[in-house]
Design a protein around this motif. Structure first.
Motif, PDB file in Angstrom:
ATOM      1  N   LEU A  71       1.034  -1.274  -0.065  1.00  0.00           N
ATOM      2  CA  LEU A  71       0.200  -0.076  -0.180  1.00  0.00           C
ATOM      3  C   LEU A  71       0.836   1.236   0.058  1.00  0.00           C
ATOM      4  CD1 LEU A  71      -2.717  -1.191   2.535  1.00  0.00           C
ATOM      5  CD2 LEU A  71      -2.919  -0.867   0.354  1.00  0.00           C
ATOM      6  N   ILE A  72       1.978   1.097   0.708  1.00  0.00           N
ATOM      7  CA  ILE A  72       2.948   2.296   0.549  1.00  0.00           C
ATOM      8  C   ILE A  72       3.835   2.544  -0.737  1.00  0.00           C
ATOM      9  CG2 ILE A  72       5.066   3.170   1.695  1.00  0.00           C
ATOM     10  CD1 ILE A  72       4.167   1.781   4.234  1.00  0.00           C
ATOM     11  N   THR A  73       4.300   1.535  -1.097  1.00  0.00           N
ATOM     12  CA  THR A  73       4.664   1.415  -2.413  1.00  0.00           C
ATOM     13  C   THR A  73       4.016   2.116  -3.494  1.00  0.00           C
ATOM     14  OG1 THR A  73       4.794  -1.085  -2.917  1.00  0.00           O
ATOM     15  CG2 THR A  73       6.903  -0.170  -1.740  1.00  0.00           C
ATOM     16  N   ALA A  84       9.918  -2.300  -7.087  1.00  0.00           N
ATOM     17  CA  ALA A  84       9.694  -1.058  -7.855  1.00  0.00           C
ATOM     18  C   ALA A  84       8.387  -0.286  -7.165  1.00  0.00           C
ATOM     19  CB  ALA A  84       9.442  -1.454  -9.220  1.00  0.00           C
ATOM     20  N   TYR A  85       8.157   1.127  -7.594  1.00  0.00           N
ATOM     21  CA  TYR A  85       7.256   1.875  -7.232  1.00  0.00           C
ATOM     22  C   TYR A  85       6.284   1.642  -8.413  1.00  0.00           C
ATOM     23  CZ  TYR A  85       9.539   3.656  -3.148  1.00  0.00           C
ATOM     24  OH  TYR A  85       9.972   3.749  -1.975  1.00  0.00           O
ATOM     25  N   GLY A 141       8.597  -4.259 -17.061  1.00  0.00           N
ATOM     26  CA  GLY A 141       9.796  -4.085 -16.520  1.00  0.00           C
ATOM     27  C   GLY A 141       9.914  -4.228 -15.112  1.00  0.00           C
ATOM     28  N   ALA A 142       8.785  -3.742 -14.342  1.00  0.00           N
ATOM     29  CA  ALA A 142       8.808  -3.473 -13.097  1.00  0.00           C
ATOM     30  C   ALA A 142       9.401  -4.613 -12.068  1.00  0.00           C
ATOM     31  CB  ALA A 142       7.473  -2.966 -12.544  1.00  0.00           C
ATOM     32  N   GLY A 188      14.882  -1.793  -8.377  1.00  0.00           N
ATOM     33  CA  GLY A 188      13.419  -1.308  -8.306  1.00  0.00           C
ATOM     34  C   GLY A 188      13.456   0.293  -8.389  1.00  0.00           C
ATOM     35  N   GLU A 189      14.504   0.792  -8.226  1.00  0.00           N
ATOM     36  CA  GLU A 189      14.647   2.398  -8.381  1.00  0.00           C
ATOM     37  C   GLU A 189      16.005   3.003  -8.984  1.00  0.00           C
ATOM     38  OE1 GLU A 189      14.597   6.127  -5.404  1.00  0.00           O
ATOM     39  OE2 GLU A 189      13.851   4.137  -4.585  1.00  0.00           O
ATOM     40  N   VAL A 190      15.920   3.822  -9.452  1.00  0.00           N
ATOM     41  CA  VAL A 190      17.149   4.621  -9.871  1.00  0.00           C
ATOM     42  C   VAL A 190      16.650   6.165  -9.507  1.00  0.00           C
ATOM     43  CG1 VAL A 190      16.502   4.963 -12.551  1.00  0.00           C
ATOM     44  CG2 VAL A 190      19.050   5.195 -11.555  1.00  0.00           C
TER      45      VAL A 190
END
Length: 422
Positions: free
Chosen positions: A147-149, A364-365, A384-385, A328-330
């Motif tokens: 729920l947060i992501t 990932a978000y 791609g997530a 999952g993030e950059v």
């Protein structure tokens, strides 16, 4: 003149500590959460943060909070588990508690976390037990974390200076001096050392949005990082979106998820990351310090990972599940950010990630994909997530890092040179 020296000459320096703490609490509620009348607030905090918790609670009720519920953590009690707990304890987490928190979020509650635990708390504990406990907690907390992501709720994180953390940041200082210095560094980084912190945050958010809009207009297919020990190409997910600063959550509330924040970030493609990268700052993960991380990616996956300290913990971390070895993030952060310019190594990801460009292993978000908040797991993966039980940021940027945006046809455009936006 350093940032801290400049602040010492302002009106902020004349405020009492209690007045400064009240400012941080006000920003946490009004800017960080954007708390609305009738909302519940679920807060987590180290027990040493009680004075800040009380002030945040006051501001929350003034804003119309229905109820504020706080869960406290205590470092000595955590250590007691590792010293005296049965072996089965490390494969267990109170799912009933995490399910209750997730249900609170689904019912409309906001979430606020106060960071401040000792970053080196578990450094001398059995890495296998630490890893098992982290996996159990991640599995139990997954419903709430999703729920947060997905940014379904309004949430934020702020920080509180605690003795053990302060002594790590300012070694050699007497405890009370170290704590005072850490508080001042937190106040400056959190942008409350100005005449009108709420207005300052609105202006800062507008600057981040301008940069975010530029990146979204470019539609790069990849980013190329080049610096000491780093030659890394990070492919971006199909239909990726850049985010930065505040966001409107799924419940319609505008919030600032991290205080402080200096980043513009998006979702990498889980299968299109290649090359080598070296961390520019240590990573504090679940009480263990991991230093001088160096990894090699092939086809999106870490195939080699080393560290000069905490290497066993690092390798256990990336073995959490299939997605833990992928990104999952950059995020892009200028080296001139107030946190970087303070010269303070916080040993805390909330701060150190906002001093340098960074990448995150794991989940990932979905909100960093066009329409992602409405997609299921299969649809997100097709773009791609990445999916994982973890989401762990670590810093790779510095004053020696260059970053190019790479278009679909392979042409490159400078984005950062020596750590600064071009």
């Amino acid at each position: 003149m350093s940032v801290m020296e400049a602040v010492a000459k302002t009106k902020f320096a004349e405020l009492t500590f209690e007045e400064k703490l009240d400012r941080l609490a006000e920003v946490a509620v009004k800017v960080g959460l954007g708390l609305k009348a009738g909302q519940e607030l679920i807060m987590s905090a180290p027990i040493e943060a009680l004075p800040l918790v009380r002030r945040i609670t006051e501001h929350a009720y003034k804003a119309g909070a229905l109820l504020v519920s706080t869960f406290y953590s205590d470092d000595p009690s955590v250590l007691a588990r590792y010293e005296y707990g049965a072996d089965a304890s490390f494969d267990y987490a109170p799912k009933w508690l995490h399910d209750g928190i997730a249900e609170g979020f689904r019912s409309g509650a906001a979430r606020l976390a106060i960071a401040g635990a000792n970053p080196a708390l578990l450094a001398k504990q059995d890495p296998a037990k630490v890893a098992r406990a982290n996996v159990a907690a991640s599995k139990a907390g997954k419903p709430a974390m999703e729920l947060i992501t997905r940014h379904e709720i309004n949430w934020t994180i702020v920080a509180c200076a605690t003795p053990e953390w302060a002594k790590l940041v300012f070694p050699g200082e007497l405890e009370h001096i170290a704590v005072a210095k850490l508080w001042e560094a937190i106040f400056v980084a959190s942008r409350i050392a100005v005449d009108d912190p709420v207005a300052e945050w609105k202006e800062h958010g507008a600057r981040l949005k301008k940069r975010m809009d530029m990146l979204n207009a470019k539609r790069f297919s990849a980013l190329h990082f080049k610096g000491p020990g780093t030659d890394l190409t990070v492919g971006l997910a199909d239909d990726h979106l850049w985010a930065g600063g505040g966001t409107t959550a799924g419940n319609g509330v505008y919030c600032q998820p991290n205080i402080p924040t200096e980043e513009c970030f998006t979702t990498p493609h889980k299968d299109r990351v290649n090359g080598t990268v070296r961390a520019s700052k240590p990573l504090s993960h679940q009480g263990t310090l991991i230093e001088n991380i160096a990894v090699r990616f092939e086809g999106g996956k870490i195939v080699e990972a080393t560290a000069t300290a905490g290497e066993d913990v690092l390798n256990r971390l990336i073995s959490t599940d299939d997605g833990a070895r992928r990104l999952g993030e950059v995020a892009l952060v200028p080296h001139s950010s107030p946190i970087a310019q303070s010269g303070v190594l916080f040993w805390n990801t909330l701060f150190d990630e906002n001093a340098a460009s960074h990448i995150a292993l794991g989940q990932a978000y979905s909100t960093c994909l066009i329409g992602g908040e409405k997609m299921d797991a299969a649809q997100l993966a097709a773009l791609g997530a990445n999916a994982s039980l973890i989401h762990v940021d670590w810093m790779i940027g510095s004053g020696e890092m260059d970053v190019d945006g790479v278009a679909a046809d392979g042409t490159a455009e400078p984005l950062m040179r020596r750590g600064e936006w071009v």
